[in-house]
Design an enzyme around this catalytic site. Structure first.
Site, PDB file in Angstrom:
ATOM      1  N   ASP A  98     -20.485  93.261  -4.875  1.00 34.33           N
ATOM      2  CA  ASP A  98     -20.541  92.564  -6.169  1.00 34.33           C
ATOM      3  C   ASP A  98     -19.265  92.658  -6.994  1.00 34.33           C
ATOM      4  O   ASP A  98     -18.907  91.738  -7.710  1.00 34.33           O
ATOM      5  CB  ASP A  98     -21.715  93.115  -7.010  1.00 34.33           C
ATOM      6  N   HIS A  99     -18.512  93.756  -6.850  1.00 35.61           N
ATOM      7  CA  HIS A  99     -17.389  93.971  -7.767  1.00 35.61           C
ATOM      8  C   HIS A  99     -16.111  93.222  -7.396  1.00 35.61           C
ATOM      9  O   HIS A  99     -15.255  93.024  -8.242  1.00 35.61           O
ATOM     10  CB  HIS A  99     -17.055  95.467  -7.847  1.00 35.61           C
ATOM     11  N   ASP A 163     -22.492 104.132  -9.238  1.00 37.99           N
ATOM     12  CA  ASP A 163     -22.105 103.250 -10.330  1.00 37.99           C
ATOM     13  C   ASP A 163     -22.786 103.769 -11.585  1.00 37.99           C
ATOM     14  O   ASP A 163     -23.958 104.159 -11.551  1.00 37.99           O
ATOM     15  CB  ASP A 163     -22.560 101.810 -10.051  1.00 37.99           C
ATOM     16  N   ARG A 451     -19.704  97.228 -21.653  1.00 40.52           N
ATOM     17  CA  ARG A 451     -18.489  97.975 -22.027  1.00 40.52           C
ATOM     18  C   ARG A 451     -17.497  97.037 -22.698  1.00 40.52           C
ATOM     19  O   ARG A 451     -17.458  95.858 -22.376  1.00 40.52           O
ATOM     20  CB  ARG A 451     -17.822  98.593 -20.796  1.00 40.52           C
ATOM     21  N   SER A 648     -16.983 104.685 -16.411  1.00 37.00           N
ATOM     22  CA  SER A 648     -17.364 104.453 -15.021  1.00 37.00           C
ATOM     23  C   SER A 648     -17.613 105.731 -14.214  1.00 37.00           C
ATOM     24  O   SER A 648     -17.199 106.824 -14.589  1.00 37.00           O
ATOM     25  CB  SER A 648     -16.238 103.652 -14.393  1.00 37.00           C
ATOM     26  N   ARG A 650     -16.360 105.925 -11.171  1.00 39.05           N
ATOM     27  CA  ARG A 650     -15.369 105.870 -10.080  1.00 39.05           C
ATOM     28  C   ARG A 650     -14.719 107.228  -9.842  1.00 39.05           C
ATOM     29  O   ARG A 650     -14.084 107.791 -10.729  1.00 39.05           O
ATOM     30  CB  ARG A 650     -14.330 104.775 -10.342  1.00 39.05           C
TER      31      ARG A 650
END
Ligand code: MIC
Ligand code: SF4
Length: 758
Positions: A98-99, A163, A451, A648, A650
């Site tokens: 999706d990203h 995520d 965000r 995030s 990440r």
């Protein structure tokens, strides 16, 4: 491991059997009523036999039911998993593409471009998922959190996802927690998931939403009350009569954006709205199974009778008097009712015109959201109004896209001139090719996303982003200005007619059922066929790079460390490891390290992304300095302010510093996932015992960190700072390493510990 396009009911029934047994044991042992979240946590304890852990202190091992990963974080997680040498994942795992899809023209062309530009990464993800027994959701199938809500989430379940908005599944009563890839790898390799037993914040909802007020306003208000750090270390549990008036997808919106207050997760108790959503998405059996154990999926009566006695704190929100809100710019907790934005914009000198309006994302793209927004657009168009700013719509999943296309809702947006983008993150994560404004052009965008950190959507620091509900986004798009209050102001059509926008009207679930659209799921082949699948990583690839274990600690205290960066103010993961174009390198540790701290604000002078290179005194971008320190074999520290690493999940924001030689990050405080990610990779995550000691560190200082052989839970770590003139000062820092986690530091990473145990 068999992985399907939805959670099998047998898995759910097994989870409910464990839940019932564990809850009655815990209730008997504690003798006090339990909250919903407590019950679900207890039902997933690795060892349910002991006493209940201490809130906000004890680290606990859990056995989650599922793992979900999106394409931008899954790459690093799989690269770590592959070093474990296992043949398959230990729990049902799915990967969602999706990203990486960039919003450029429209859904079809953008998807084709993504398939071409990211073929190497998609091939890798597809083959690695097949090889190790995980499910794979193809590009175009939708945003991870929507796909999970529609297919995998279930009341009373526990899931971790790579995520930060994984808590979206709290809308279906699941404890769903956002984690870094290394946490996911623990569970995928068969180890428990370790996390601190949280505190519990209760949000008591009374009344009911009406008119322009939407579920989004609940979380915008909660963000206002709790701020971006207020949920740290806590699960937020919504309860009270108002909760039952909100749809499951509305609940998911609220839980999704709980990430913005730093909460471990957010959730609602099981109720009729969840049953309706489960049935509408083809999961009648699941609704029946949940209904049979409903008493374990809601707070005990004693909690409802005395919330203050059960939750660590309680917030009251009366939905009937909640005004529509809009939060921003730069921080999701900067809140005000939409009616007050115009005055604030005038006082702050923000532009009044809106340069773009964006609807969708994992937060707000349900059938109800789209029908509410579409009701405004169609009423406005019928009265001769036009949208005054580019309007972009991103459906959250292929199922939503197909359903809203069939029901004529997409047509309403398109007729009004909107661009419908791919079912993906797109502009929400900087995947937005925008040419109408350039860096330095102050401009305002309004989105229904979650965000709004600087540069997040279009890479431009001069863009001011505001988050609000989809219906307010379209109302502001029709006005073209931020000083428009849809409740009280009127607009004028081309022929001068004065138009008062009607209140939005939504439909909770599609009356004709969901249309699944194009199939996007690939199940893994049966075990016997998997060995033949080759997972290719070219040694010359720019996108993927095999990972090598980080070196263990050499047993010596750290001396003479340089300060690569001392960040001032907000230092989110976007500041540490930016997204947008850098998403292309999420599977290549060396290449993505080219963005390290590129957005950090240098506490010495305020420059963004650059500082003094101690090897020669020159000013250089931080990623370059880090590379030079690495080449020179230097170790270094990073210093940060409050809530370091917010945003995030990440783990690149921890792996990049580790790779380049960072041994410690010292801050005033950490966001939960960022702190865990650092610990997992063997970096010391330290907080100033006295926050004022942040000021003791100068640009040319050298840092020593002592007493590491005696590192122990709760024992402060002494840091000594030596100035360029030889003067020294020392102070204590704290850490949250448990005894097990200290092994991660010693071994060089948590994964190194796992490797020795396999
Ligand atoms: C985000 O919303 O910031 C992201 C992009 O979804 C991240 C994950 C990532 O950086 O890959 C998140 O929320 O965890
Ligand atoms: Fe994607 Fe945005 Fe949701 Fe993150 S917040 S998962 S980038 S849509």
């Amino acid at each position: 491991m068999a992985v399907h396009a939805s959670t099998p009911v047998t898995l759910i029934e097994a989870a409910y059997a464990r839940l019932a047994a564990a809850v009655s044991a815990a209730r008997a042992q504690t003798g006090r009523p339990l909250t919903t979240a407590e019950k679900i946590l207890i039902g997933h304890l690795d060892d349910p036999s002991g006493p209940l852990p201490e809130r906000g202190r004890s680290y606990v091992d859990f056995r989650p039911d599922r793992v979900a990963m999106q394409d931008a974080t899954a790459q690093m997680a799989w690269l770590q998993f592959m070093t474990a040498g296992l043949t398959e994942v230990a729990v049902p795992t799915t990967v969602h593409c999706d990203h990486l899809i960039q919003a450029r023209v429209d859904a079809r062309r953008d998807l084709l471009a993504a398939l071409e530009n990211h073929d190497e990464v998609y091939d890798f993800l597809e083959s690695v998922s097949a090889r190790y027994g995980a499910g794979f959701w193809k590009p175009g199938s939708g945003i991870i959190h929507q796909v999970v809500l529609e297919n995998y989430a279930f009341p009373g379940g526990m899931m971790i996802g790579t995520d930060s908005h994984t808590p979206n599944a709290g809308g279906l009563g699941m404890v769903a927690v956002g984690v870094g890839g290394a946490d996911a790898v623990d569970v995928m390799t068969g180890f428990p998931w370790n996390v601190r037993w949280p505190k519990f914040i209760g949000v008591h909802l009374t009344g009911h939403l009406s008119g322009w007020s939407a579920p989004k306003d609940v979380i915008l208000k909660v963000a206002d009350l709790l701020t971006v750090a207020g949920g740290t270390g806590a699960i937020v549990e919504y309860f009270g009569p108002g909760a039952e008036t909100i749809s499951a997808t509305g609940k998911a919106t609220i839980c999704n954006m709980g990430a913005e207050i730093g909460a471990t997760t957010s959730l609602f108790a099981y109720d009729e709205s969840m049953a309706r959503f489960l049935k509408a998405t083809g999961r009648e059996q699941m609704a029946a199974a949940a209904g049979a154990v409903a008493e374990h999926l809601r707070p005990d009566d004693g909690v409802l009778a005395d919330p203050a006695g059960s939750y660590d704190s309680v917030i009251e929100i009366d939905l009937s008097s909640l005004a529509p809100h809009i939060n921003g710019p730069h921080s999701p907790d900067r809140a005000r009712p939409v009616s007050e934005l115009g005055a604030e914009a005038a006082a702050e000198g923000w532009p009044m015109e809106i340069s773009a309006a964006l609807v969708g994302s994992c937060t707000n793209s349900s059938y109800e959201d789209i029908t509410r927004a579409a009701s405004i657009v169609s009423a406005a168009v019928a009265r001769g109004l036009k949208v005054q700013a580019p309007l972009l719509v991103t459906p959250g999943s292929e199922q939503i896209r197909a359903t809203i296309a069939r029901d004529g809702l997409l047509g309403i947006f398109e007729e009004a001139g909107a661009t419908v983008l791919a079912n993906a993150c797109g502009p929400c994560i900087g995947q937005w090719s925008r040419s109408d404004v350039a860096e330095g052009d102050a401009n305002v965008i309004v989105t229904s996303y979650n965000r709004n950190f600087p540069k997040r959507n279009d890479g431009l620091a001069s863009t001011l982003a505001f988050v609000t509900s989809p219906e307010v986004v379209v109302a502001l798009a029709l006005a073209g200005r931020v000083d428009f209050d849809p409740l009280n102001d009127t607009l004028h059509s081309d022929d001068g007619t004065e138009v008062h926008l009607p209140e939005p009207i939504g439909t909770e679930l599609p009356p004709d059922g969901f249309d699944p659209g194009e199939a996007g799921f690939l199940a893994p082949p049966p075990p016997g066929e998997r060995d033949a699948i080759e997972v290719r990583i070219s040694p010359t690839s720019r996108r993927l790079q095999e990972l090598h274990p980080f070196a263990p600690w050499d047993g010596r205290d750290f001396e003479g460390l340089a300060v690569l960066v001392k960040a001032a103010g907000k230092c989110t993961t976007d500041h540490i490891s930016a997204a947008g174009p850098w998403l292309a390198y999420r599977g290549h540790l060396e290449n993505i390290s080219g963005n390290l701290f590129a957005g950090a604000v240098n506490a010495f002078g305020g420059a963004v992304g650059e500082g003094k290179d101690q090897t020669d005194g020159q000013v250089r971008p931080y990623p370059e300095i880090a590379k030079r320190y690495h080449a020179a074999g230097w170790s270094w520290v990073a210093v940060g302010d409050a809530n370091y690493g917010e945003g995030s999940s990440r783990e690149h924001a921890a792996m990049e510093p580790r790779f380049r030689g960072c041994v410690a990050v010292i801050t005033r405080s950490f966001a939960r996932i960022a702190e865990t990610n650092l610990k997992k990779q063997g970096v010391l995550a330290l907080t100033f015992a006295d926050p004022a000691d942040y000021d003791a560190i100068g640009p040319d200082d050298r840092i020593a960190i002592g007493g590491l052989a005696d590192l122990a839970p709760g024992r402060p770590v002494r840091v000594k700072v030596t100035g360029p003139d030889g003067s020294t000062t020392a102070f204590d820092t704290r850490h949250t390493l448990s005894a097990d986690q200290i092994d991660w530091f010693r071994a060089g990473s948590a994964l190194n510990v796992i490797r020795t145990r396999l």
